[in-house]
Scaffold this active site. Structure first.
Site, PDB file in Angstrom:
ATOM      1  N   VAL A   1     -28.836 -14.205  -0.935  1.00 40.13           N
ATOM      2  CA  VAL A   1     -29.204 -12.685  -2.122  1.00 40.13           C
ATOM      3  C   VAL A   1     -28.462 -13.713  -3.589  1.00 40.13           C
ATOM      4  CG1 VAL A   1     -28.029 -11.242  -3.225  1.00 40.13           C
ATOM      5  CG2 VAL A   1     -28.825 -10.784  -1.575  1.00 40.13           C
TER       6      VAL A   1
ATOM      7  N   HIS B   1     -19.304   4.952  41.458  1.00 39.87           N
ATOM      8  CA  HIS B   1     -20.840   5.457  41.060  1.00 39.87           C
ATOM      9  C   HIS B   1     -21.264   6.831  40.598  1.00 39.87           C
ATOM     10  CE1 HIS B   1     -25.541   5.137  42.134  1.00 39.87           C
ATOM     11  NE2 HIS B   1     -25.561   6.579  42.605  1.00 39.87           N
TER      12      HIS B   1
ATOM     13  N   LEU C   1       1.052   2.969   5.350  1.00 37.18           N
ATOM     14  CA  LEU C   1       1.303   1.554   6.682  1.00 37.18           C
ATOM     15  C   LEU C   1       0.371   1.930   6.787  1.00 37.18           C
ATOM     16  CD1 LEU C   1       5.366   2.492   8.003  1.00 37.18           C
ATOM     17  CD2 LEU C   1       4.474   0.990   6.191  1.00 37.18           C
TER      18      LEU C   1
ATOM     19  N   GLY D   1       5.650  -8.589  -1.710  1.00 38.98           N
ATOM     20  CA  GLY D   1       6.341  -9.331  -1.507  1.00 38.98           C
ATOM     21  C   GLY D   1       6.457 -10.577  -2.024  1.00 38.98           C
TER      22      GLY D   1
ATOM     23  N   ARG E   1       0.732  -1.414  -0.034  1.00 40.25           N
ATOM     24  CA  ARG E   1       0.059   0.052  -0.117  1.00 40.25           C
ATOM     25  C   ARG E   1       0.918   1.200  -0.069  1.00 40.25           C
ATOM     26  NH1 ARG E   1      -5.413  -0.905   2.189  1.00 40.25           N
ATOM     27  NH2 ARG E   1      -5.384  -3.342   2.845  1.00 40.25           N
TER      28      ARG E   1
END
Ligand code: FAD
Ligand code: NAI
Length: 468
Positions: free
Chosen positions: A239, A447, A42, A119, A39
């Site tokens: 579907v 609380h 990162l 890679g 990509r």
């Protein structure tokens, strides 16, 4: 100790939450480390097209929904709130860029080399990246996963009509009618985003309930809540095909168990029927590796594959496809490579659906516990009886604690409520420390907080909650 016959001590393939974390930990442990990522940025699926952009849109759309649904009016707040979708998308992109840039900074800080490109193995210690070839003593496969395709329903993110999760994070208009195929985590999160922004949303789910894998009571409650919010559900339905004509998509549906076909018209369709491991083009066979019947790289308890020096983690291996699971495996694998003992307790991995309310769980469901022959005691506490939820006018959901009836040890915790994603961390920590329900019941909780519902559910295991 560095082995100078290789370019690197550790080479990680993939820079998602599994891979980038493995690379950082390896570098922290003094190993010369490189990470291959194809990509532009990162962070993998999670930071680029997954966890982060989806949570940004969930946050933005929830603010809008508070105004539109009347929740703000409950508090005497009014006025016209308008939607600028481009601005919302820009803010999402800003969050993504800040975080992906942050990983690049961490790589530089830890002296990790980013090898840009796809890679592919040439042998067990050698990987080709573009025109280069690099060698490493240890290689970690962290290539993640991508969308499972649905035959007959072709995704085209560029056309923005039938999209996958990546396309659904980037629509340029609010759909008139969005049909979500798959009532799992992505379908409900991204379906919620677009419903809140004004779309009619119909969820078509193959099974008879949403969210497979979660506790049955939670699944039932979630179904009720999403329906109440206005999502239409077509459960037990599959579907079988899609036909796009201009701005209209006609889907053909069939009952899951077979029966009469029907059609459903949509302006947009989201395909979210699961994800599958990424191993295409990796040339695993050249390294002597194989995948299992679900396409996952096989590993042992220590994340070792069958080939010495090759390890694998994250979505590309067995287990839930979750970012925090991948991250923890990233740390553990680097520690194992460095000769330490890296461990992930796969019995205690929380999962969260970031809808409103949030849905979260850790450990066994009640059904799983029973299947394993564990006799259980269950404590439940409704958010309706929690004072903070009541004060906030936000009382949907409950907390459920499942304990071993003999030892009282907590084996699972499930919950639906506004803060479930944050509260589940306490349950995970308690379980990691081997807590009994009594331990939780006698832990002082502040609380008024939603977290008191967890304490009360633990008290309910012994039949003694205070507020119900
Ligand atoms: P990935 O993040 O998929 O990263 C793998 C990387 O490897 C990718 O960047 C890919 O480009 C790269 N790569 C693959 N093959 C090669 C190769 N041969 N050469 C070079 N690079 C390669 N999980 C959560 O826990 N919480 C959430 O809220 C959440 N939300 C999500 C929302 C959406 C819409 C989606 C799709 C997923 C979400 N997930 C979430 C799941 C989460 O994104 C994944 O579990 C996580 O990213 C897996 O990490 P990973 O490192 O194993 O793989
Ligand atoms: P999923 O596995 O959660 O849900 C897929 C759903 O599609 C299931 O309910 C399944 O029964 C249904 N389905 C399968 N085939 C179908 C068909 N032909 N017709 C109708 N329904 C069908 O997968 P999803 O939502 O795509 O997400 C993938 C993964 O991404 C998740 O498993 C999760 O690990 C990860 N993720 C995690 C998030 C989080 O942690 N908050 C958010 C988003 C994704």
């Amino acid at each position: 100790m560095a082995d100078h016959s290789y370019d690197y001590d550790v080479l990680v393939i993939g820079a998602g939450p599994g891979g980038y974390v493995a690379a950082i930990r390896a570098a922290q442990l003094g190993l010369k480390t490189a990470c291959i990522e194809s990509r532009e940025t990162l962070g993998g699926t999670c930071l680029n097209v997954g966890c982060i952009p989806s949570k940004a849109l969930l946050h933005g759309s929830e603010l809008y929904d508070h105004a539109k649904s009347g929740h703000m009016a409950t508090w005497g707040l009014g006025g016209e709130v308008t939607l600028d979708l481009d601005r919302m998308m820009e803010e999402k992109t800003k969050a993504v860029n800040e975080l992906t840039g942050g990983i690049e900074f961490l790589f530089k800080k830890n002296k990790i080399t980013w090898l840009k490109g796809h890679g592919a193995f040439t042998d067990a210690h050698t990987v080709k990246v573009g025109d280069d070839t690099v060698t490493a003593k240890d290689i970690v496969i962290a290539t993640g996963s991508s969308v499972t395709p649905l035959p007959g329903v072709e995704v085209d993110n560029a056309a923005k009509r039938i999209v996958d999760s990546t396309g659904a994070l980037d629509l340029e208009e609010v759909p008139e009618h969005l049909v979500v195929i798959g009532g799992g985590v992505i379908g409900l999160e991204l379906g919620s985003v677009w419903r809140r922004l004004g779309a009619k949303v119909t969820v078509v789910e193959y099974l008879d309930k949403l969210l497979p894998g979660m506790d049955e009571e939670v699944r039932k409650e979630a179904g009720k809540i999403f329906k109440k919010q206005g999502m239409e559900m077509k459960l037990g339905t599959k579907v079988t095909g899609a036909n796009v004509k201009g701005k209209k998509v006609t889907l053909t549906l069939e009952p899951a168990k077979g029966g009469e076909e029907e059609t459903l018209e949509a302006t947009h369709v989201l395909v979210s029927i699961g994800r599958r491991p990424n191993t295409d083009g990796l040339e695993l066979d050249r390294a002597g590796l194989q995948v299992d019947n679900r396409g996952r790289v096989e590993i042992d308890h220590d994340f070792k594959t069958g080939v010495e020096g090759i390890w694998a983690i994250g979505d590309v291996v067995k287990g839930p496809m979750l970012a925090h699971k991948a991250e923890d495996e990233g740390i553990a694998v680097a520690e194992n490579i460095a000769g330490q003992t890296g461990i992930v307790n796969h019995d205690v991995i929380p999962s969260v659906v970031y809808t409103a309310p949030e849905i979260a769980g850790v450990g066994l469901t009640e059904e799983e516990a029973k299947e394993k022959g564990i006799s259980v005691k269950v404590g439940k506490f409704p958010m309706m009886a929690n004072s903070r939820a009541k004060a906030n006018r936000d009382t949907d959901g409950f907390v459920k604690v499942i304990a071993d009836a003999e030892t009282d040890r907590v084996v699972g915790v499930w919950m639906i409520n506004t803060l479930a994603g944050t509260m589940i961390a306490q349950a995970a920590q308690a379980m990691e420390f081997g807590a009994t329900s009594e331990d939780i019941a006698y832990t002082c909780h502040a609380h008024p907080t939603h977290a008191e519902a967890f304490k009360e559910a633990a008290m309910a295991v012994q039949g003694k909650p205070i507020h119900i």
